[in-house]
Scaffold this motif. Sequence first.
Motif, PDB file in Angstrom:
ATOM      1  N   PRO A  63       0.808  -1.228   0.000  1.00 48.56           N
ATOM      2  CA  PRO A  63       0.000   0.000   0.000  1.00 48.56           C
ATOM      3  C   PRO A  63       0.837   1.271   0.000  1.00 48.56           C
ATOM      4  O   PRO A  63       0.446   2.281  -0.591  1.00 48.56           O
ATOM      5  CB  PRO A  63      -0.850  -0.102   1.259  1.00 48.56           C
ATOM      6  N   ILE A  64       1.991   1.226   0.624  1.00 51.14           N
ATOM      7  CA  ILE A  64       2.869   2.400   0.630  1.00 51.14           C
ATOM      8  C   ILE A  64       3.371   2.675  -0.783  1.00 51.14           C
ATOM      9  O   ILE A  64       3.364   3.815  -1.256  1.00 51.14           O
ATOM     10  CB  ILE A  64       4.039   2.187   1.614  1.00 51.14           C
ATOM     11  N   ALA A  65       3.789   1.615  -1.485  1.00 51.22           N
ATOM     12  CA  ALA A  65       4.294   1.776  -2.854  1.00 51.22           C
ATOM     13  C   ALA A  65       3.183   2.217  -3.807  1.00 51.22           C
ATOM     14  O   ALA A  65       3.418   3.049  -4.696  1.00 51.22           O
ATOM     15  CB  ALA A  65       4.910   0.470  -3.330  1.00 51.22           C
ATOM     16  N   LEU A  66       1.976   1.696  -3.635  1.00 49.52           N
ATOM     17  CA  LEU A  66       0.863   2.106  -4.500  1.00 49.52           C
ATOM     18  C   LEU A  66       0.497   3.568  -4.287  1.00 49.52           C
ATOM     19  O   LEU A  66       0.240   4.294  -5.250  1.00 49.52           O
ATOM     20  CB  LEU A  66      -0.352   1.207  -4.252  1.00 49.52           C
ATOM     21  N   LEU A  67       0.486   4.010  -3.043  1.00 55.05           N
ATOM     22  CA  LEU A  67       0.191   5.416  -2.761  1.00 55.05           C
ATOM     23  C   LEU A  67       1.279   6.324  -3.335  1.00 55.05           C
ATOM     24  O   LEU A  67       0.975   7.376  -3.909  1.00 55.05           O
ATOM     25  CB  LEU A  67       0.058   5.635  -1.254  1.00 55.05           C
ATOM     26  N   LEU A  73       2.487   9.971 -10.049  1.00 56.87           N
ATOM     27  CA  LEU A  73       1.852  10.122 -11.366  1.00 56.87           C
ATOM     28  C   LEU A  73       0.946  11.350 -11.405  1.00 56.87           C
ATOM     29  O   LEU A  73       0.921  12.080 -12.402  1.00 56.87           O
ATOM     30  CB  LEU A  73       1.065   8.865 -11.722  1.00 56.87           C
ATOM     31  N   MET A  74       0.217  11.590 -10.314  1.00 59.67           N
ATOM     32  CA  MET A  74      -0.623  12.792 -10.260  1.00 59.67           C
ATOM     33  C   MET A  74       0.233  14.056 -10.278  1.00 59.67           C
ATOM     34  O   MET A  74      -0.188  15.081 -10.819  1.00 59.67           O
ATOM     35  CB  MET A  74      -1.485  12.775  -8.993  1.00 59.67           C
ATOM     36  N   PHE A  75       1.402  13.976  -9.705  1.00 62.57           N
ATOM     37  CA  PHE A  75       2.298  15.127  -9.686  1.00 62.57           C
ATOM     38  C   PHE A  75       2.947  15.339 -11.050  1.00 62.57           C
ATOM     39  O   PHE A  75       3.180  16.473 -11.463  1.00 62.57           O
ATOM     40  CB  PHE A  75       3.364  14.902  -8.609  1.00 62.57           C
ATOM     41  N   LEU A  98       0.204  13.281  -1.582  1.00 63.74           N
ATOM     42  CA  LEU A  98       0.151  11.823  -1.478  1.00 63.74           C
ATOM     43  C   LEU A  98       1.548  11.207  -1.483  1.00 63.74           C
ATOM     44  O   LEU A  98       1.824  10.260  -0.746  1.00 63.74           O
ATOM     45  CB  LEU A  98      -0.682  11.235  -2.618  1.00 63.74           C
ATOM     46  N   THR A  99       2.429  11.748  -2.299  1.00 65.29           N
ATOM     47  CA  THR A  99       3.797  11.232  -2.338  1.00 65.29           C
ATOM     48  C   THR A  99       4.518  11.490  -1.024  1.00 65.29           C
ATOM     49  O   THR A  99       5.209  10.614  -0.501  1.00 65.29           O
ATOM     50  CB  THR A  99       4.577  11.871  -3.514  1.00 65.29           C
ATOM     51  N   ALA A 100       4.353  12.685  -0.477  1.00 61.58           N
ATOM     52  CA  ALA A 100       4.986  13.002   0.806  1.00 61.58           C
ATOM     53  C   ALA A 100       4.403  12.145   1.933  1.00 61.58           C
ATOM     54  O   ALA A 100       5.143  11.695   2.821  1.00 61.58           O
ATOM     55  CB  ALA A 100       4.801  14.483   1.127  1.00 61.58           C
ATOM     56  N   ALA A 101       3.097  11.897   1.885  1.00 58.53           N
ATOM     57  CA  ALA A 101       2.477  11.046   2.909  1.00 58.53           C
ATOM     58  C   ALA A 101       3.021   9.620   2.828  1.00 58.53           C
ATOM     59  O   ALA A 101       3.283   8.988   3.854  1.00 58.53           O
ATOM     60  CB  ALA A 101       0.962  11.049   2.750  1.00 58.53           C
ATOM     61  N   SER A 102       3.198   9.125   1.615  1.00 61.06           N
ATOM     62  CA  SER A 102       3.728   7.756   1.482  1.00 61.06           C
ATOM     63  C   SER A 102       5.188   7.698   1.927  1.00 61.06           C
ATOM     64  O   SER A 102       5.619   6.688   2.483  1.00 61.06           O
ATOM     65  CB  SER A 102       3.590   7.265   0.048  1.00 61.06           C
TER      66      SER A 102
END
Length: 158
Positions: A63-67, A73-75, A98-102
Amino acid sequence: MSGSATAQADGLDASTLPDLPVLTGLDAPTSYAVALDTRAPAGAVHEREIRPRRRLRWWQTLPIALLATAGSLMFAFPLAFGSAGAGSAMIGMLGLLLTAASLGWGAMAARHAGYKWPGLPRRGTGERAGWKAIVLYTLIVLAACALALWRVVRLSGR
């Protein structure tokens, strides 16, 4: 409930308690020392850890890698396809979030599993972190934040 336990504990003294068995062959007493081999000489004690090794498993990291993948990709897509405007800047910022949260989630999961950052001591050792490692990590985070901010400002067209 705690009052009755305290009353029972007050009635005990050293003469009513049984003697505890003493393990020989130990330099320092440990709670997980067990005699494993009956063929060993008398008094030989082997120590083993009774807890399983702490490590990250694939189902914990997935889940960490998917997030992280979705966020990056959104960035990246608003800049890659040349779209500009408030909507693409908002999608870029959400992807950055989302990337920073992951990244934080992954770092905390790794720290909980016993891994450490290079140059920093393991959790619970009592050692101090080296100032060079802290400065290096701070500069890396500041550079990443500056580049991300510059990219979002560029996307918003200001």
